[in-house]
Design a protein around this motif. Sequence first.
Motif, short mmCIF file in Angstrom:
data_model
loop_
_atom_site.label_atom_id
_atom_site.label_comp_id
_atom_site.label_asym_id
_atom_site.label_seq_id
_atom_site.Cartn_x
_atom_site.Cartn_y
_atom_site.Cartn_z
N ASP A 92 -4.57 31.30 138.32
CA ASP A 92 -4.30 30.86 137.25
C ASP A 92 -3.47 29.54 137.20
O ASP A 92 -2.55 29.03 137.87
N SER B 28 -2.99 28.11 134.19
CA SER B 28 -2.58 27.95 132.81
C SER B 28 -1.16 27.17 132.63
O SER B 28 -0.55 27.41 133.72
N LYS C 239 -2.58 21.41 127.70
CA LYS C 239 -2.54 22.68 127.83
C LYS C 239 -3.80 23.21 128.13
O LYS C 239 -4.67 23.27 127.75
N HIS D 224 -5.24 27.16 128.78
CA HIS D 224 -4.84 28.56 128.60
C HIS D 224 -5.32 29.41 129.63
O HIS D 224 -6.14 28.95 130.33
N PRO D 225 -4.62 30.62 129.64
CA PRO D 225 -5.36 31.47 130.88
C PRO D 225 -6.85 31.72 130.72
O PRO D 225 -7.15 31.62 129.64
N VAL E 239 -9.68 27.53 127.91
CA VAL E 239 -9.57 26.66 126.95
C VAL E 239 -8.61 25.44 127.15
O VAL E 239 -7.34 25.88 127.70
N ASP F 120 -6.47 21.99 125.75
CA ASP F 120 -6.18 21.41 124.74
C ASP F 120 -5.38 19.87 124.80
O ASP F 120 -4.69 19.97 125.87
N SER G 48 -9.80 19.91 121.46
CA SER G 48 -10.24 21.06 122.21
C SER G 48 -11.27 21.04 122.89
O SER G 48 -12.31 20.51 122.27
N TYR H 24 7.67 23.54 128.99
CA TYR H 24 6.81 24.61 129.20
C TYR H 24 6.57 25.01 130.62
O TYR H 24 5.85 24.87 131.29
N THR I 198 5.71 27.04 134.09
CA THR I 198 4.79 27.63 134.56
C THR I 198 5.15 28.99 135.37
O THR I 198 6.22 28.93 135.55
#
Length: 166
Positions: free
Chosen positions: A16, A18, A58, A60-61, A68, A70, A80, A163, A165
């Motif tokens: 992971d 993300s 960013k 995404h998981p 994904v 971004d 994206s 943000y 993690t």
Amino acid sequence: KLWPVANYDETMICPDISGVYNNIAEYLRKSDRGEPEDNLWYRLTGIKGKDYHDKKIKIHPIIENQIVVDILVGETVIRSKILAQKAGDFDCNGGRIWLRKRIYSAIEGTGGYRNEAKIGIERANDGSLIGEDHLTGIGALLWVIPVLGTQSTWFRWMPDAKYPTR
């Protein structure tokens, strides 16, 4: 300067990674210089863009074997890209996400070369992403002298403090 160790979990098929990260890379060696090509967006997508250098990225998981990615300005997504494992954009092995290989080659009057670069990305135990760009090359000088070499460059992308993690 030492970096934190990777947060390796061998039970995971894909790690992971993300989170939201600074796009600008830090380097293990002070002699390594930051280029726009070393930013996280370029490393993940292969898309160059000097306008993205100071942005947040960013990730995404992984869902349904896709990641994904971004580019953020504040909370707004300005671009994206979807990375698909089936399309060969990435693979997972040894606790890392390995991005699509890049192959460079050239032929000149006095010789030629072929380089293959692969990038592995993993999350460290402090939440940052650590990337290894491993380059292998073969060439010929004057078409008769073989040249072989490898090198690794290490990068780190820090998480954005807003943000957290995992």
